[in-house]
Scaffold this active site. Structure first.
Site, short mmCIF file in Angstrom:
data_model
loop_
_atom_site.label_atom_id
_atom_site.label_comp_id
_atom_site.label_asym_id
_atom_site.label_seq_id
_atom_site.Cartn_x
_atom_site.Cartn_y
_atom_site.Cartn_z
N LYS A 106 27.67 -9.22 -112.27
CA LYS A 106 28.09 -8.24 -111.25
C LYS A 106 26.94 -7.00 -111.51
CE LYS A 106 31.26 -8.26 -114.65
NZ LYS A 106 32.42 -9.08 -115.08
N GLU A 130 29.96 -16.58 -106.81
CA GLU A 130 31.38 -16.28 -106.67
C GLU A 130 31.98 -15.90 -108.02
OE1 GLU A 130 33.36 -17.64 -103.76
OE2 GLU A 130 34.25 -16.10 -104.86
N VAL A 133 32.87 -11.57 -108.90
CA VAL A 133 33.95 -10.73 -108.59
C VAL A 133 35.44 -11.58 -108.67
CG1 VAL A 133 34.89 -9.40 -106.81
CG2 VAL A 133 32.53 -9.44 -106.85
N ILE A 137 39.05 -16.46 -108.67
CA ILE A 137 39.51 -16.09 -107.07
C ILE A 137 38.41 -16.42 -105.95
CG2 ILE A 137 40.91 -14.72 -105.17
CD1 ILE A 137 41.80 -13.12 -107.83
N GLU A 191 34.34 -6.92 -121.15
CA GLU A 191 32.84 -7.05 -121.53
C GLU A 191 32.43 -6.75 -122.95
OE1 GLU A 191 30.85 -7.91 -118.69
OE2 GLU A 191 32.92 -8.32 -117.88
N ASP A 202 32.68 -1.84 -114.35
CA ASP A 202 32.83 -3.09 -113.81
C ASP A 202 33.55 -3.38 -112.69
OD1 ASP A 202 33.01 -6.14 -114.94
OD2 ASP A 202 34.83 -5.59 -113.99
N LYS A 206 31.79 -4.58 -108.83
CA LYS A 206 32.44 -5.37 -108.23
C LYS A 206 32.59 -4.99 -106.81
CE LYS A 206 34.54 -8.00 -111.96
NZ LYS A 206 35.71 -7.84 -112.91
N GLY A 307 38.49 -14.25 -117.77
CA GLY A 307 38.57 -15.32 -118.80
C GLY A 307 37.58 -16.47 -118.72
N1 HSE Z 1 35.68 -7.61 -117.95
C1 HSE Z 1 35.79 -8.19 -116.57
C2 HSE Z 1 37.30 -7.95 -116.27
C3 HSE Z 1 35.71 -9.55 -116.75
O1 HSE Z 1 38.13 -7.41 -117.04
O2 HSE Z 1 37.50 -7.95 -115.11
C4 HSE Z 1 35.63 -10.47 -115.36
O3 HSE Z 1 34.64 -10.05 -114.59
#
Ligand code: HSE
Length: 330
Positions: A106, A130, A133, A137, A191, A202, A206, A307
């Protein structure tokens, strides 16, 4: 058994997502061949240190530090290194060599999306993301394909699993922020640089990706108003609970002025959510994305937002689609 053409797949990165992708590619090789029409041969896995411990056991002979050789021989390149460089250089090299790219990066798309998509267009290659984000899902394909004929008015929801896990654990279990963060790290949600999650970068990346797709314009991370959860205290969470609210890190992408509006606002910030709202029931590392489109009305997408295995599922879906395109294109 059907004879399938072989496509060479290069995997860049063997962190929590990359190692799960490699494991699933190897374990489900026959099923993936049947579904995609191509035998997906894992040609190699780019790693920084072949001796580092991994989340899944990977064949030692596939690990390499030679990015150039791996990328040049590949039909499909999966980039799961994260960060901007060297990921950007490798993705551009892959596209210039005509390979299709699947990425979960991302940060890269939210800062260099225009350059990457232009490079892909120039050679007729595809970039699929995919996994970038909301992990497992499906949200990119619905926005890009299923809703391509509609006019999206607003997207809002929870797109960061680790901060949701931290806020939720503080709210429901009374955990201290540091303990919740330690568990989120153990679960592979955060991350490598946790400030990206905690300070809202993050989620902002997204949001930029979702807004770009929804509003058919290139929205970059610079365009996103961002505030993270670093200033949210246990006291604020307790006060919110007493007043009937829960604190969630929200991402909002919207046309100002409704469906007819052309001005776009994209923002990420911790918000008070009424406990009766469906977003208040998004627990742990889950994400939920609400999409409001002019004709379709409101839609809700919900599930695991972080995950290794969950994100690997989205990556493999893109790999199968890329393989099908290869086969259809001859
Ligand atoms: N570090 C990100 C989060 C991982 O916590 O959503 C998944 O993109």
């Amino acid at each position: 058994m059907t004879e399938h053409r072989t496509l060479r797949v290069a995997l860049l990165g063997a962190g929590s997502v990359g190692s799960q992708v490699a494991r699933l590619l190897l374990a489900h090789a026959d099923d993936l061949a049947e579904r995609s029409g191509a035998r997906l041969e894992l040609a190699g896995i780019l790693v920084r240190n072949p001796d580092a411990p991994r989340d899944a056991e990977l064949p030692r002979e596939l690990l390499t530090t030679d990015a150039e050789a791996l990328i040049l021989g590949a039909d499909i390149v999966i980039e799961l290194m994260g960060g901007i460089e060297p990921a950007r250089t490798h993705v551009l090299a892959a596209l210039r060599s005509g390979a299709d790219v699947v990425t979960g990066n991302k940060a890269l798309l939210a800062t260099h999306g225009a350059e990457i998509f232009e490079a892909a267009d120039q050679v007729g290659a595809s970039v699929s993301y995919e996994a970038a984000v909301a992990a497992a899902i499906p949200i990119i394909r619905p926005l890009r394909d299923s809703l391509a004929g509609d006019r999206i008015v607003r997207i809002f929801g929870i797109v960061n699993g680790s901060t949701n896990f931290i806020l939720d654990s503080m709210d429901r279990e009374g955990l201290a922020a540091e303990d919740a963060q330690r568990i989120a790290t153990e679960l592979g949600y955060l991350e490598a640089d946790p400030t990206l999650d905690l300070e809202g970068y993050d989620a902002a990346q997204k949001a930029a990706i979702l807004a770009s797709l929804a509003f058919h314009t290139q929205v970059s991370i610079e365009d996103v108003h961002r505030q993270g959860i670093e200033s949210v205290t246990a006291g604020m969470i307790a006060d919110a609970r007493r007043a009937g609210y829960v604190i969630k890190l929200l991402a909002i992408c919207e046309r100002l002025g409704g469906a007819e509006g052309d001005e776009i606002s994209v923002r990420v910030y911790p918000a008070l959510i009424d406990r009766d709202h469906p977003l208040a029931s998004v627990h742990g590392g889950n994400n939920a994305v609400f999409v409001e489109a002019e004709a379709a009305g409101p839609l809700m997408f919900y599930g695991a937002g972080a995950g290794g295995a969950q994100t690997a599922s989205a990556v493999l879906g893109d790999v199968v689609s890329a393989a099908r395109r290869h086969i259809a294109g001859g």
